[in-house]
Design a protein around this motif. Sequence first.
Motif, short mmCIF file in Angstrom:
data_model
loop_
_atom_site.label_atom_id
_atom_site.label_comp_id
_atom_site.label_asym_id
_atom_site.label_seq_id
_atom_site.Cartn_x
_atom_site.Cartn_y
_atom_site.Cartn_z
N GLY A 144 -22.94 -3.72 -22.72
CA GLY A 144 -23.52 -4.31 -21.53
C GLY A 144 -25.01 -4.48 -21.56
O GLY A 144 -25.62 -4.87 -20.56
N GLY A 145 -25.65 -4.16 -22.70
CA GLY A 145 -27.09 -4.33 -22.79
C GLY A 145 -27.83 -3.01 -22.68
O GLY A 145 -27.36 -2.04 -22.06
N LEU A 146 -29.01 -2.99 -23.28
CA LEU A 146 -29.81 -1.77 -23.33
C LEU A 146 -30.17 -1.27 -21.93
O LEU A 146 -30.04 -0.08 -21.62
CB LEU A 146 -31.09 -2.03 -24.13
N GLY A 147 -30.64 -2.17 -21.08
CA GLY A 147 -31.05 -1.76 -19.75
C GLY A 147 -29.91 -1.19 -18.94
O GLY A 147 -30.06 -0.19 -18.23
N ALA A 148 -28.74 -1.82 -19.03
CA ALA A 148 -27.58 -1.32 -18.30
C ALA A 148 -27.19 0.07 -18.76
O ALA A 148 -26.82 0.94 -17.96
CB ALA A 148 -26.41 -2.29 -18.46
N ALA A 149 -27.27 0.31 -20.07
CA ALA A 149 -26.96 1.64 -20.60
C ALA A 149 -27.95 2.67 -20.10
O ALA A 149 -27.57 3.79 -19.71
CB ALA A 149 -26.95 1.59 -22.13
N TYR A 150 -29.23 2.33 -20.10
CA TYR A 150 -30.23 3.27 -19.60
C TYR A 150 -30.04 3.55 -18.11
O TYR A 150 -30.16 4.70 -17.66
CB TYR A 150 -31.64 2.74 -19.85
N LEU A 151 -29.76 2.54 -17.32
CA LEU A 151 -29.55 2.76 -15.89
C LEU A 151 -28.38 3.71 -15.64
O LEU A 151 -28.45 4.59 -14.78
CB LEU A 151 -29.31 1.42 -15.19
N HIS A 152 -27.31 3.53 -16.40
CA HIS A 152 -26.16 4.43 -16.29
C HIS A 152 -26.57 5.85 -16.67
O HIS A 152 -26.24 6.82 -15.97
CB HIS A 152 -25.05 3.92 -17.21
N GLY A 153 -27.31 5.97 -17.76
CA GLY A 153 -27.75 7.28 -18.20
C GLY A 153 -28.73 7.94 -17.25
O GLY A 153 -28.65 9.16 -17.00
N PHE A 154 -29.65 7.16 -16.71
CA PHE A 154 -30.62 7.71 -15.76
C PHE A 154 -29.91 8.29 -14.53
O PHE A 154 -30.25 9.37 -14.05
CB PHE A 154 -31.60 6.63 -15.30
N GLN A 155 -28.94 7.54 -14.02
CA GLN A 155 -28.25 8.02 -12.82
C GLN A 155 -27.48 9.30 -13.11
O GLN A 155 -27.47 10.23 -12.30
CB GLN A 155 -27.30 6.95 -12.30
N VAL A 197 -33.92 15.88 -20.69
CA VAL A 197 -32.84 15.20 -21.40
C VAL A 197 -33.36 13.88 -21.94
O VAL A 197 -34.11 13.17 -21.27
CB VAL A 197 -31.61 14.96 -20.49
N MET A 198 -33.00 13.58 -23.18
CA MET A 198 -33.31 12.29 -23.78
C MET A 198 -32.06 11.42 -23.73
O MET A 198 -31.02 11.78 -24.28
CB MET A 198 -33.78 12.45 -25.22
N VAL A 199 -32.16 10.28 -23.05
CA VAL A 199 -31.05 9.34 -22.98
C VAL A 199 -31.11 8.44 -24.21
O VAL A 199 -32.15 7.84 -24.51
CB VAL A 199 -31.13 8.50 -21.69
N MET A 200 -29.99 8.34 -24.91
CA MET A 200 -29.95 7.66 -26.20
C MET A 200 -28.79 6.64 -26.21
O MET A 200 -27.65 6.99 -26.50
CB MET A 200 -29.76 8.70 -27.31
N PRO A 201 -29.06 5.38 -25.88
CA PRO A 201 -28.00 4.37 -25.95
C PRO A 201 -27.58 4.10 -27.39
O PRO A 201 -28.42 4.12 -28.30
CB PRO A 201 -28.65 3.12 -25.34
N THR A 202 -26.31 3.87 -27.60
CA THR A 202 -25.83 3.61 -28.96
C THR A 202 -24.85 2.44 -28.98
O THR A 202 -24.06 2.25 -28.06
CB THR A 202 -25.13 4.84 -29.56
N TYR A 203 -24.94 1.69 -30.07
CA TYR A 203 -23.93 0.68 -30.40
C TYR A 203 -23.94 0.55 -31.91
O TYR A 203 -24.94 0.12 -32.51
CB TYR A 203 -24.24 -0.67 -29.74
#
Length: 261
Positions: A73-84, A11-17
């Motif tokens: 909430g920021g790029l890192g926060a989005a990735y952490l949510h997606g990773f989990q 899966v590719m996690v893709m944060p968006t805003y």
Amino acid sequence: MTEEWRGDRVVMVMPTYNERDNLAWIVGRLHAAAPDVDVLVVDDSSPDGTGDVADDLAAGDPRVHVLHRERKGGLGAAYLHGFQWALDAGYDVIGEMDADGSHQPEQLHRLRAALPDADLVIGSRWVSGGSVVNWPWHRQALSRVGNLYVRALLDLGVNDATAGFRLFRRQTLEKLDLGSVRSTGYVFQTDLAARTLRAGLVVREVPIEFVERTRGDSKMNGAIAVESLRRITGWGLRERSRQVRDAVRRGVGGGGRHDAR
């Protein structure tokens, strides 16, 4: 698909805003290039309706999933949510990529080919064969100098620690204690590269062609760059202090291996 990839769930996690104009386009390109790869869109309540586009894509394609966050909430926060989410969903390989087209899905196969010999693969602009398209000279200089600063201060041995086109093994993320990560902005990329190497894991860099977005506005600005520099300097000073203490106690120890090809 090579033998080692059969059966792996990717899966590719893709944060968006505010990526309404890009999202369907980039997801379509990804699935044309890698039909077996899923996408997780993590949208930070984009006011332009990106979340609605993501929901429409998910409704028509079981390979697309969406997480809606209540605020930016920021790029890192989005990735952490997606990773989990991805770990809980049982994916074997969890990746990162931007939604603006700067990371070309047609080059994902380069990262996948390197993963059997690595715990983290980074698509790098600053290794032999890597390149950047449509960046002005001062933007390239800032990225190169910033990465040199990271290499020197944190002793990482990674040429493009700020890059955001990546593949992690699930076991890598499980070893990194994601709950302790406090980096919410762009410095998150450097943080996770450092944590991976500190854990004694293998990082490989493969060359990619990074293409500056042609639609929408970049989220990077001077304030973000200054904040990243401040945090990296703090990490570097603490790391140097730790190395001195370790050298006094038991000699300088080794870290993870890095291979740039």
